[in-house]
Scaffold this motif. Structure first.
Motif, PDB file in Angstrom:
ATOM      1  N   TYR A  62      37.145  21.999   3.644  1.00 19.61           N
ATOM      2  CA  TYR A  62      38.379  22.014   2.843  1.00 19.61           C
ATOM      3  C   TYR A  62      39.611  21.814   3.728  1.00 19.61           C
ATOM      4  N   TYR A  69      43.649  16.740  -1.329  1.00 20.36           N
ATOM      5  CA  TYR A  69      42.959  17.431  -2.424  1.00 20.36           C
ATOM      6  C   TYR A  69      43.553  17.125  -3.799  1.00 20.36           C
ATOM      7  N   HIS A  81      41.002  22.827 -15.764  1.00 22.46           N
ATOM      8  CA  HIS A  81      42.143  23.612 -15.272  1.00 22.46           C
ATOM      9  C   HIS A  81      43.036  24.058 -16.433  1.00 22.46           C
ATOM     10  N   GLY A 104      40.029  31.747  -3.525  1.00 22.87           N
ATOM     11  CA  GLY A 104      39.814  30.329  -3.213  1.00 22.87           C
ATOM     12  C   GLY A 104      40.865  29.497  -3.923  1.00 22.87           C
ATOM     13  N   GLY A 105      42.113  29.872  -3.747  1.00 20.95           N
ATOM     14  CA  GLY A 105      43.222  29.307  -4.533  1.00 20.95           C
ATOM     15  C   GLY A 105      43.586  27.863  -4.212  1.00 20.95           C
ATOM     16  N   GLY A 106      43.087  27.323  -3.103  1.00 18.63           N
ATOM     17  CA  GLY A 106      43.373  25.920  -2.759  1.00 18.63           C
ATOM     18  C   GLY A 106      44.859  25.676  -2.532  1.00 18.63           C
ATOM     19  N   ASN A 110      46.767  23.282  -9.162  1.00 23.79           N
ATOM     20  CA  ASN A 110      46.016  23.217 -10.422  1.00 23.79           C
ATOM     21  C   ASN A 110      46.171  24.447 -11.310  1.00 23.79           C
ATOM     22  N   ASP A 127      42.241  32.446   0.523  1.00 20.62           N
ATOM     23  CA  ASP A 127      41.460  31.223   0.764  1.00 20.62           C
ATOM     24  C   ASP A 127      40.931  31.253   2.194  1.00 20.62           C
ATOM     25  N   ALA A 128      39.751  30.676   2.389  1.00 16.93           N
ATOM     26  CA  ALA A 128      39.131  30.685   3.712  1.00 16.93           C
ATOM     27  C   ALA A 128      39.699  29.597   4.623  1.00 16.93           C
ATOM     28  N   MET A 132      44.483  24.906   3.595  1.00 17.50           N
ATOM     29  CA  MET A 132      44.748  25.103   2.164  1.00 17.50           C
ATOM     30  C   MET A 132      45.848  26.154   1.989  1.00 17.50           C
ATOM     31  N   SER A 152      41.078  34.369   4.219  1.00 16.74           N
ATOM     32  CA  SER A 152      39.895  35.224   4.354  1.00 16.74           C
ATOM     33  C   SER A 152      38.727  34.614   3.604  1.00 16.74           C
ATOM     34  N   ASP A 153      37.543  34.939   4.055  1.00 15.50           N
ATOM     35  CA  ASP A 153      36.351  34.620   3.283  1.00 15.50           C
ATOM     36  C   ASP A 153      36.395  35.481   2.018  1.00 15.50           C
ATOM     37  N   LEU A 154      35.948  34.895   0.919  1.00 16.63           N
ATOM     38  CA  LEU A 154      36.025  35.561  -0.388  1.00 16.63           C
ATOM     39  C   LEU A 154      35.299  36.918  -0.391  1.00 16.63           C
ATOM     40  N   SER A 171      38.514  29.565  -9.474  1.00 11.82           N
ATOM     41  CA  SER A 171      38.469  28.225 -10.054  1.00 11.82           C
ATOM     42  C   SER A 171      37.841  27.217  -9.087  1.00 11.82           C
ATOM     43  N   PHE A 172      36.674  26.751  -9.420  1.00 14.21           N
ATOM     44  CA  PHE A 172      35.946  25.738  -8.639  1.00 14.21           C
ATOM     45  C   PHE A 172      35.737  26.157  -7.183  1.00 14.21           C
ATOM     46  N   LEU A 177      30.262  28.389  -2.152  1.00 16.26           N
ATOM     47  CA  LEU A 177      29.955  29.618  -1.404  1.00 16.26           C
ATOM     48  C   LEU A 177      28.520  29.625  -0.882  1.00 16.26           C
TER      49      LEU A 177
HETATM   50  C1  LIG Z   1      37.423  23.060  -4.910  1.00 15.10           C
HETATM   51  S1  LIG Z   1      38.677  24.016  -4.143  1.00 15.10           S
HETATM   52  C2  LIG Z   1      39.423  24.815  -5.561  1.00 15.10           C
HETATM   53  C3  LIG Z   1      40.838  25.203  -5.304  1.00 15.10           C
HETATM   54  C4  LIG Z   1      41.559  25.829  -6.512  1.00 15.10           C
HETATM   55  N1  LIG Z   1      40.954  27.083  -6.899  1.00 15.10           N
HETATM   56  C5  LIG Z   1      41.593  24.856  -7.671  1.00 15.10           C
HETATM   57  O1  LIG Z   1      40.990  25.126  -8.723  1.00 15.10           O
HETATM   58  O2  LIG Z   1      42.229  23.804  -7.516  1.00 15.10           O
HETATM   59  C6  LIG Z   1      37.761  25.350  -3.418  1.00 15.10           C
HETATM   60  C7  LIG Z   1      38.630  26.285  -2.596  1.00 15.10           C
HETATM   61  O3  LIG Z   1      37.834  27.417  -2.233  1.00 15.10           O
HETATM   62  C8  LIG Z   1      38.060  27.718  -0.873  1.00 15.10           C
HETATM   63  N2  LIG Z   1      36.839  28.346  -0.348  1.00 15.10           N
HETATM   64  C9  LIG Z   1      35.640  27.774  -0.134  1.00 15.10           C
HETATM   65  N3  LIG Z   1      34.767  28.670   0.360  1.00 15.10           N
HETATM   66  C10 LIG Z   1      35.435  29.840   0.452  1.00 15.10           C
HETATM   67  C11 LIG Z   1      35.080  31.146   0.893  1.00 15.10           C
HETATM   68  N4  LIG Z   1      33.843  31.427   1.342  1.00 15.10           N
HETATM   69  N5  LIG Z   1      36.009  32.120   0.850  1.00 15.10           N
HETATM   70  C12 LIG Z   1      37.271  31.849   0.395  1.00 15.10           C
HETATM   71  N6  LIG Z   1      37.666  30.627  -0.027  1.00 15.10           N
HETATM   72  C13 LIG Z   1      36.762  29.635   0.000  1.00 15.10           C
HETATM   73  C14 LIG Z   1      38.340  26.375  -0.236  1.00 15.10           C
HETATM   74  O4  LIG Z   1      39.012  26.477   0.993  1.00 15.10           O
HETATM   75  C15 LIG Z   1      39.141  25.666  -1.318  1.00 15.10           C
HETATM   76  O5  LIG Z   1      40.514  25.883  -1.184  1.00 15.10           O
END
Ligand SMILES: C[S@@+](CC[C@H](N)C(=O)[O-])C[C@H]1O[C@@H](n2cnc3c(N)ncnc32)[C@H](O)[C@@H]1O
Length: 269
Positions: A62, A69, A81, A104-106, A110, A127-128, A132, A152-154, A171-172, A177
């Motif tokens: 990511y 993105y 969304h 995982g707010g990206g 969105n 978010d990890a 992002m 942070s990791d989720l 969201s997505f 994970l």
């Molecule tokens: C597909 S994007 C979705 C972003 C946003 N939620 C959206 O709907 O547009 C996935 C997001 O999850 C984050 N992500 C992926 N694995 C993660 C983890 N283990 N812990 C935290 N965030 C994570 C990514 O960095 C990325 O920003």
């Protein structure tokens, strides 16, 4: 399929060259030049930089695609969304002040962006990926809501968090994970009547397209995603005493299931 295309291009090249050698006229020469170009094209594409990422490397993936993105939203992704935002609004509309946890707010475009003008909302972003998070922080510069950001990791976040929220949105994220989403923990972080809203790609779509590939410049980055079933999430949520408010599958024009949105709530008492 790729092998067949390669074999066909080699075969066409050999036949056209043989034709040109036996009959040295314009026609076979032009066909030969065409097949040489096709042959180079097929093998050059193969040599283009392509990097694969396991779900354990999702933050790295990511990070690579963060700047691109928001250019990739399809009609169906947008529909998902819109549904997520609609349910999140329903969840907090009646509250004087609302705290939302966005896992995982990206980039925030969105989902979070639909709440930028709500002064009574505190948006807690996790978010990890540092890229992002940087993109999110840039996007919220003009926002009126209060916000916190954390890289942070989720799972690590869920396990260390002691605060409770009016709504949690995921969201997505779940298909990226490397471990199952801990619904029990997420449910425990909801206030009474709090909402858990999850959106993701339908498992049958993920099974069909297990590589989430994004082109960045001349490079291709592919995350190997994993199917996550909405029914499993609902079942686990119900086991934690959550109530199912809403579930919808977003379908493509041909009827193929593409994504789902699930809304569950913590009982009032
Ligand atoms: C597909 S994007 C979705 C972003 C946003 N939620 C959206 O709907 O547009 C996935 C997001 O999850 C984050 N992500 C992926 N694995 C993660 C983890 N283990 N812990 C935290 N965030 C994570 C990514 O960095 C990325 O920003």
């Amino acid at each position: 399929m790729k092998i067949i295309i390669k074999l066909l291009s080699v075969l066409t090249l050999l036949i056209s060259v043989a034709w040109a050698v036996t009959e040295f006229t314009y026609e076979p020469l032009i066909v030969s030049l065409g097949s040489v170009a096709a042959f180079i094209g097929v093998f050059y594409r193969e040599k283009q930089k392509r990097k694969f990422y396991a779900r354990e490397q999702a933050a790295l993936f990511y990070g690579k695609i963060a700047n691109d993105y928001d250019e990739r939203n399809t009609q169906f992704l947008k529909e998902s969304h819109i549904n997520t935002v609609k349910h999140l609004k329903k969840a907090i509309d009646e509250l004087d002040s609302a705290s939302v946890l966005d896992l995982g707010g990206g980039t925030g475009i969105n989902v979070a962006a639909h709440f930028f003008n709500r002064t009574n909302v505190t948006w807690n972003y996790v978010d990890a990926s540092s890229e992002m998070k940087t993109a999110f922080e840039k996007n919220v510069e003009m926002a009126d809501f209060k916000f916190t950001t954390k890289m942070s990791d989720l799972n690590e976040f869920l396990n260390s968090c002691e605060e409770k929220f009016d709504a949690i949105v995921v969201s997505f994220v779940l298909t990226s994970l490397p471990y199952p989403f801990d619904i029990k923990k997420a449910a425990s972080l909801l206030k009474p009547n709090g909402s858990l809203i999850i959106a993701d790609i339908e498992p049958e779509y993920t099974a069909k397209f297990p590589e989430y590939t994004v082109r960045v410049g001349t490079e291709y980055h592919s995350l190997l995603v994993s199917p996550v079933n909405a029914l499993d999430l609902i079942e686990k949520g119900l086991n934690e005493n959550l109530q199912l408010k809403f579930c919808q599958s977003i379908k493509k024009n041909d009827g193929q299931r593409y994504a789902y949105v699930v809304h569950m709530t913590q009982p009032l008492v």
